[in-house]
Motif scaffolding. Structure first.
Motif, short mmCIF file in Angstrom:
data_model
loop_
_atom_site.label_atom_id
_atom_site.label_comp_id
_atom_site.label_asym_id
_atom_site.label_seq_id
_atom_site.Cartn_x
_atom_site.Cartn_y
_atom_site.Cartn_z
N PHE A 19 0.83 -1.20 0.00
CA PHE A 19 0.00 0.00 0.00
C PHE A 19 0.87 1.26 0.00
CE2 PHE A 19 -3.82 -2.33 0.77
CZ PHE A 19 -3.47 -3.36 1.61
N LEU A 20 0.27 2.35 -0.47
CA LEU A 20 0.89 3.66 -0.35
C LEU A 20 -0.22 4.66 -0.02
CD1 LEU A 20 3.54 5.31 -0.60
CD2 LEU A 20 2.78 5.90 -2.92
N SER A 21 -0.18 5.19 1.19
CA SER A 21 -1.12 6.22 1.59
C SER A 21 -0.47 7.58 1.36
CB SER A 21 -1.48 6.06 3.07
OG SER A 21 -2.18 4.87 3.29
N MET A 22 -1.17 8.41 0.62
CA MET A 22 -0.62 9.72 0.24
C MET A 22 -1.53 10.82 0.77
SD MET A 22 0.55 8.87 -3.67
CE MET A 22 -1.13 8.66 -4.24
N ASN A 23 -0.97 11.70 1.57
CA ASN A 23 -1.71 12.82 2.13
C ASN A 23 -1.08 14.14 1.68
OD1 ASN A 23 -3.47 11.13 3.71
ND2 ASN A 23 -1.77 10.81 5.13
N SER A 24 -1.84 15.22 1.86
CA SER A 24 -1.34 16.55 1.51
C SER A 24 -0.74 16.56 0.10
CB SER A 24 -0.29 17.01 2.53
OG SER A 24 -0.82 17.00 3.83
N LEU A 25 -1.47 16.02 -0.83
CA LEU A 25 -0.96 15.88 -2.19
C LEU A 25 -0.77 17.25 -2.85
CD1 LEU A 25 -2.97 12.75 -3.26
CD2 LEU A 25 -0.48 12.97 -3.36
N LYS A 26 0.25 17.32 -3.68
CA LYS A 26 0.60 18.54 -4.39
C LYS A 26 0.56 18.28 -5.90
CE LYS A 26 4.02 19.45 -0.76
NZ LYS A 26 5.46 19.71 -0.48
N PRO A 27 0.38 19.32 -6.69
CA PRO A 27 0.39 19.12 -8.15
C PRO A 27 1.66 18.43 -8.65
CG PRO A 27 -0.51 21.27 -7.63
CD PRO A 27 -0.01 20.69 -6.33
N GLU A 28 2.77 18.68 -7.99
CA GLU A 28 4.02 18.06 -8.42
C GLU A 28 4.09 16.57 -8.09
OE1 GLU A 28 3.67 20.83 -6.56
OE2 GLU A 28 5.23 20.96 -5.01
N ASP A 29 3.10 16.05 -7.39
CA ASP A 29 3.01 14.60 -7.15
C ASP A 29 2.37 13.89 -8.33
OD1 ASP A 29 2.17 15.32 -3.74
OD2 ASP A 29 4.11 14.62 -4.50
N THR A 30 1.88 14.63 -9.30
CA THR A 30 1.25 14.03 -10.48
C THR A 30 2.25 13.18 -11.24
OG1 THR A 30 -0.36 15.82 -10.71
CG2 THR A 30 0.15 14.53 -12.69
N ALA A 31 1.89 11.90 -11.46
CA ALA A 31 2.78 10.96 -12.13
C ALA A 31 2.08 9.61 -12.24
CB ALA A 31 4.07 10.79 -11.34
N VAL A 32 2.72 8.70 -12.95
CA VAL A 32 2.32 7.30 -12.93
C VAL A 32 3.09 6.63 -11.81
CG1 VAL A 32 2.31 5.11 -14.16
CG2 VAL A 32 1.78 7.24 -15.39
N TYR A 33 2.36 5.99 -10.91
CA TYR A 33 2.96 5.35 -9.75
C TYR A 33 3.02 3.84 -9.97
CZ TYR A 33 2.81 9.65 -7.05
OH TYR A 33 3.03 10.93 -6.59
N SER A 34 4.21 3.28 -9.75
CA SER A 34 4.42 1.85 -9.96
C SER A 34 5.01 1.21 -8.72
CB SER A 34 5.37 1.62 -11.13
OG SER A 34 4.87 2.16 -12.34
N CYS A 35 4.62 -0.01 -8.45
CA CYS A 35 5.23 -0.76 -7.37
C CYS A 35 6.28 -1.70 -7.94
CB CYS A 35 4.20 -1.52 -6.56
SG CYS A 35 3.22 -2.70 -7.51
N ALA A 36 7.22 -2.09 -7.09
CA ALA A 36 8.32 -2.93 -7.52
C ALA A 36 8.75 -3.86 -6.40
CB ALA A 36 9.49 -2.07 -7.97
#
Length: 122
Positions: free
Chosen positions: A80-97
């Motif tokens: 899991f990835l919990s993301m808070n206080s998101l910012k426009p610069e967090d915009t991306a494709v997120y991948s797990c590995a």
């Protein structure tokens, strides 16, 4: 062989929250360190968070520390990835590995998911 599938991405306003999931199949993730990476258009892949096999140790870059939390449920074979206080610069494709060590280097990971899009509007 481990097959990873991300979900939970979407469009959110700045300051909002999202929780990403990465479901594994094929083999148990309990034998792997896991991580989240992201990649925005025209930019290099960036390490977001890492977690050791047992979940007792995590690491984050300064850009996500204090806002993002990585966790795992080995019994459910899910990251899991919990993301808070998101910012426009967090915009991306997120991948797990999945890999041997929870390092920030993409080359250390053997298996990758296809990614889920996260878009943060201002």
């Amino acid at each position: 062989q481990v097959h990873l599938t991300e979900s939970g991405g979407g469009l959110v306003q700045a300051g909002g929250s999202l929780r990403l999931s990465c479901e594994a199949s094929g083999r148990s993730i309990s034998t792997y360190s896991m991580a989240w990476f992201r990649q925005a258009p025209g930019k290099e892949r960036e390490f977001v968070a890492g977690i050791r096999r047992s979940g007792d140790s995590t690491n984050y870059p300064d850009s996500t520390k204090g806002r993002f939390t990585i966790s795992r449920d080995n019994a459910k074979n899910t990251l899991f990835l919990s993301m808070n206080s998101l910012k426009p610069e967090d915009t991306a494709v997120y991948s797990c590995a999945a890999g041997t060590f929870a390092t920030s280097s993409p080359g250390a990971y053997y298996y990758w998911g296809q990614g889920t899009q996260v878009t943060v509007s201002s």
